[in-house]
Design a protein around this motif. Sequence first.
Motif, PDB file in Angstrom:
ATOM      1  N   ASP A  40      45.272 -22.013   0.638  1.00 39.71           N
ATOM      2  CA  ASP A  40      44.263 -22.482  -0.324  1.00 39.71           C
ATOM      3  C   ASP A  40      44.567 -23.948  -0.616  1.00 39.71           C
ATOM      4  O   ASP A  40      45.332 -24.262  -1.528  1.00 39.71           O
ATOM      5  CB  ASP A  40      44.319 -21.643  -1.603  1.00 39.71           C
ATOM      6  CG  ASP A  40      43.354 -22.130  -2.684  1.00 39.71           C
ATOM      7  OD1 ASP A  40      42.532 -23.039  -2.424  1.00 39.71           O
ATOM      8  OD2 ASP A  40      43.431 -21.595  -3.811  1.00 39.71           O
ATOM      9  N   VAL A  41      44.004 -24.827   0.196  1.00 43.76           N
ATOM     10  CA  VAL A  41      44.322 -26.250   0.083  1.00 43.76           C
ATOM     11  C   VAL A  41      44.034 -26.771  -1.312  1.00 43.76           C
ATOM     12  O   VAL A  41      44.844 -27.508  -1.887  1.00 43.76           O
ATOM     13  CB  VAL A  41      43.573 -27.070   1.160  1.00 43.76           C
ATOM     14  CG1 VAL A  41      43.697 -28.564   0.903  1.00 43.76           C
ATOM     15  CG2 VAL A  41      44.102 -26.722   2.554  1.00 43.76           C
ATOM     16  N   HIS A  42      42.912 -26.383  -1.894  1.00 42.80           N
ATOM     17  CA  HIS A  42      42.592 -26.879  -3.242  1.00 42.80           C
ATOM     18  C   HIS A  42      43.604 -26.373  -4.275  1.00 42.80           C
ATOM     19  O   HIS A  42      43.993 -27.111  -5.182  1.00 42.80           O
ATOM     20  CB  HIS A  42      41.158 -26.509  -3.638  1.00 42.80           C
ATOM     21  CG  HIS A  42      40.139 -27.287  -2.883  1.00 42.80           C
ATOM     22  ND1 HIS A  42      39.910 -28.620  -3.102  1.00 42.80           N
ATOM     23  CD2 HIS A  42      39.297 -26.917  -1.884  1.00 42.80           C
ATOM     24  CE1 HIS A  42      38.970 -29.059  -2.277  1.00 42.80           C
ATOM     25  NE2 HIS A  42      38.579 -28.038  -1.525  1.00 42.80           N
ATOM     26  N   GLY A  43      44.047 -25.139  -4.124  1.00 44.56           N
ATOM     27  CA  GLY A  43      45.074 -24.613  -5.016  1.00 44.56           C
ATOM     28  C   GLY A  43      46.393 -25.347  -4.832  1.00 44.56           C
ATOM     29  O   GLY A  43      47.076 -25.679  -5.810  1.00 44.56           O
ATOM     30  N   VAL A  65      46.752 -28.418  -3.780  1.00 43.78           N
ATOM     31  CA  VAL A  65      46.573 -29.760  -4.337  1.00 43.78           C
ATOM     32  C   VAL A  65      46.706 -29.727  -5.856  1.00 43.78           C
ATOM     33  O   VAL A  65      47.322 -30.626  -6.452  1.00 43.78           O
ATOM     34  CB  VAL A  65      45.227 -30.359  -3.878  1.00 43.78           C
ATOM     35  CG1 VAL A  65      44.819 -31.566  -4.714  1.00 43.78           C
ATOM     36  CG2 VAL A  65      45.299 -30.729  -2.400  1.00 43.78           C
ATOM     37  N   ARG A  66      46.175 -28.691  -6.494  1.00 43.47           N
ATOM     38  CA  ARG A  66      46.340 -28.559  -7.951  1.00 43.47           C
ATOM     39  C   ARG A  66      47.815 -28.483  -8.327  1.00 43.47           C
ATOM     40  O   ARG A  66      48.255 -29.101  -9.303  1.00 43.47           O
ATOM     41  CB  ARG A  66      45.611 -27.317  -8.475  1.00 43.47           C
ATOM     42  CG  ARG A  66      44.135 -27.505  -8.721  1.00 43.47           C
ATOM     43  CD  ARG A  66      43.525 -26.337  -9.497  1.00 43.47           C
ATOM     44  NE  ARG A  66      43.699 -25.053  -8.852  1.00 43.47           N
ATOM     45  CZ  ARG A  66      42.908 -24.571  -7.899  1.00 43.47           C
ATOM     46  NH1 ARG A  66      41.869 -25.256  -7.477  1.00 43.47           N
ATOM     47  NH2 ARG A  66      43.130 -23.380  -7.383  1.00 43.47           N
ATOM     48  N   ASP A 103      49.451 -31.887  -7.808  1.00 49.58           N
ATOM     49  CA  ASP A 103      49.089 -32.746  -8.943  1.00 49.58           C
ATOM     50  C   ASP A 103      49.910 -32.378 -10.179  1.00 49.58           C
ATOM     51  O   ASP A 103      50.405 -33.253 -10.894  1.00 49.58           O
ATOM     52  CB  ASP A 103      47.597 -32.636  -9.259  1.00 49.58           C
ATOM     53  CG  ASP A 103      46.720 -33.356  -8.248  1.00 49.58           C
ATOM     54  OD1 ASP A 103      47.229 -34.203  -7.481  1.00 49.58           O
ATOM     55  OD2 ASP A 103      45.501 -33.062  -8.212  1.00 49.58           O
ATOM     56  N   ARG A 115      49.204 -35.089  -0.284  1.00 50.23           N
ATOM     57  CA  ARG A 115      48.108 -34.451  -1.011  1.00 50.23           C
ATOM     58  C   ARG A 115      46.754 -34.903  -0.464  1.00 50.23           C
ATOM     59  O   ARG A 115      45.868 -34.098  -0.183  1.00 50.23           O
ATOM     60  CB  ARG A 115      48.239 -34.799  -2.492  1.00 50.23           C
ATOM     61  CG  ARG A 115      47.096 -34.409  -3.343  1.00 50.23           C
ATOM     62  CD  ARG A 115      47.077 -35.309  -4.599  1.00 50.23           C
ATOM     63  NE  ARG A 115      46.005 -34.932  -5.454  1.00 50.23           N
ATOM     64  CZ  ARG A 115      44.743 -35.310  -5.289  1.00 50.23           C
ATOM     65  NH1 ARG A 115      44.396 -36.067  -4.276  1.00 50.23           N
ATOM     66  NH2 ARG A 115      43.816 -34.912  -6.122  1.00 50.23           N
ATOM     67  N   ASN A 116      46.592 -36.198  -0.294  1.00 54.32           N
ATOM     68  CA  ASN A 116      45.323 -36.741   0.195  1.00 54.32           C
ATOM     69  C   ASN A 116      45.046 -36.319   1.629  1.00 54.32           C
ATOM     70  O   ASN A 116      43.894 -36.033   1.991  1.00 54.32           O
ATOM     71  CB  ASN A 116      45.318 -38.263   0.065  1.00 54.32           C
ATOM     72  CG  ASN A 116      45.317 -38.712  -1.380  1.00 54.32           C
ATOM     73  OD1 ASN A 116      45.000 -37.947  -2.292  1.00 54.32           O
ATOM     74  ND2 ASN A 116      45.684 -39.961  -1.609  1.00 54.32           N
ATOM     75  N   LEU A 125      43.739 -32.765   1.684  1.00 54.56           N
ATOM     76  CA  LEU A 125      42.316 -32.704   1.326  1.00 54.56           C
ATOM     77  C   LEU A 125      41.435 -33.179   2.476  1.00 54.56           C
ATOM     78  O   LEU A 125      40.402 -32.568   2.772  1.00 54.56           O
ATOM     79  CB  LEU A 125      42.045 -33.534   0.073  1.00 54.56           C
ATOM     80  CG  LEU A 125      42.472 -32.911  -1.239  1.00 54.56           C
ATOM     81  CD1 LEU A 125      42.311 -33.900  -2.391  1.00 54.56           C
ATOM     82  CD2 LEU A 125      41.687 -31.631  -1.518  1.00 54.56           C
ATOM     83  N   LYS A 185      41.342 -30.405   5.232  1.00 58.29           N
ATOM     84  CA  LYS A 185      41.287 -29.013   4.764  1.00 58.29           C
ATOM     85  C   LYS A 185      40.584 -28.089   5.753  1.00 58.29           C
ATOM     86  O   LYS A 185      41.042 -26.966   5.974  1.00 58.29           O
ATOM     87  CB  LYS A 185      40.662 -28.919   3.373  1.00 58.29           C
ATOM     88  CG  LYS A 185      39.219 -29.246   3.313  1.00 58.29           C
ATOM     89  CD  LYS A 185      38.687 -29.129   1.904  1.00 58.29           C
ATOM     90  CE  LYS A 185      37.228 -29.546   1.924  1.00 58.29           C
ATOM     91  NZ  LYS A 185      36.659 -29.581   0.614  1.00 58.29           N
ATOM     92  N   ARG A 202      42.380 -24.920   7.633  1.00 57.94           N
ATOM     93  CA  ARG A 202      41.836 -23.561   7.586  1.00 57.94           C
ATOM     94  C   ARG A 202      41.650 -23.001   8.993  1.00 57.94           C
ATOM     95  O   ARG A 202      41.993 -21.851   9.268  1.00 57.94           O
ATOM     96  CB  ARG A 202      40.518 -23.527   6.813  1.00 57.94           C
ATOM     97  CG  ARG A 202      40.682 -23.732   5.319  1.00 57.94           C
ATOM     98  CD  ARG A 202      39.344 -23.651   4.581  1.00 57.94           C
ATOM     99  NE  ARG A 202      38.749 -22.323   4.654  1.00 57.94           N
ATOM    100  CZ  ARG A 202      39.112 -21.279   3.908  1.00 57.94           C
ATOM    101  NH1 ARG A 202      40.080 -21.411   3.015  1.00 57.94           N
ATOM    102  NH2 ARG A 202      38.511 -20.121   4.034  1.00 57.94           N
TER     103      ARG A 202
END
Length: 193
Positions: free
Chosen positions: A128-131, A133-134, A137, A171-172, A175, A178, A182
């Motif tokens: 879960d790339v967005h997870g 990244v959270r 951060d 991180r960048n 994103l 991503k 996947r």
Amino acid sequence: MAQDAGSMRGWLLPLLAIVALPATASTQTGGAVAEKKGMPSQRDLEQLTPEQIIAGAERAHPAALYMLASKLMGAGRRDEAVRWFYIGQLRYRFHLMTDPPNAADERILFSALSESVGRAINEYAFGDVHGAVREIDAALVWDAAHANHFTSRSAFPAQFAKTREGLVALRNDMLARKDEIRETRRSNGLPNR
């Protein structure tokens, strides 16, 4: 997955006992050497709860933060494990950039921890790339908001900034890639969340 984390700790703690810093370690503070507590003993790490390690995180050797991440992963607290893994990695990379005493041993331990602890955590995180990244951060925010009594930021401001820039770049990149991440996971039989 919990069984993997348990077996990982089974051989990782002896590795820490062999390679880690002695109970009292010297750390650099801008030309001066300050005596402070180093890596907890193997027995201490086994007995500490995640909450106890978190309470001492500002003073902890970065390897203890990797062990925290491993404990959290084993307890099913996977997102927290991702965050603490990246806090540990950020602080360990910063520490290594200062050319600390026992640098060769420190690099061996960093590599061993990054592979053994990092493999399982990153396998989960990249699902879960967005997870992820959270959590990266959150790691950056925590690190900026909490003192680092193990490696002096004021003595090594350029190294501190460069280390943080490296994590932001990762991180960048995550994103930006991503969809590729996947697809690679899917083709390798790994789940995406």
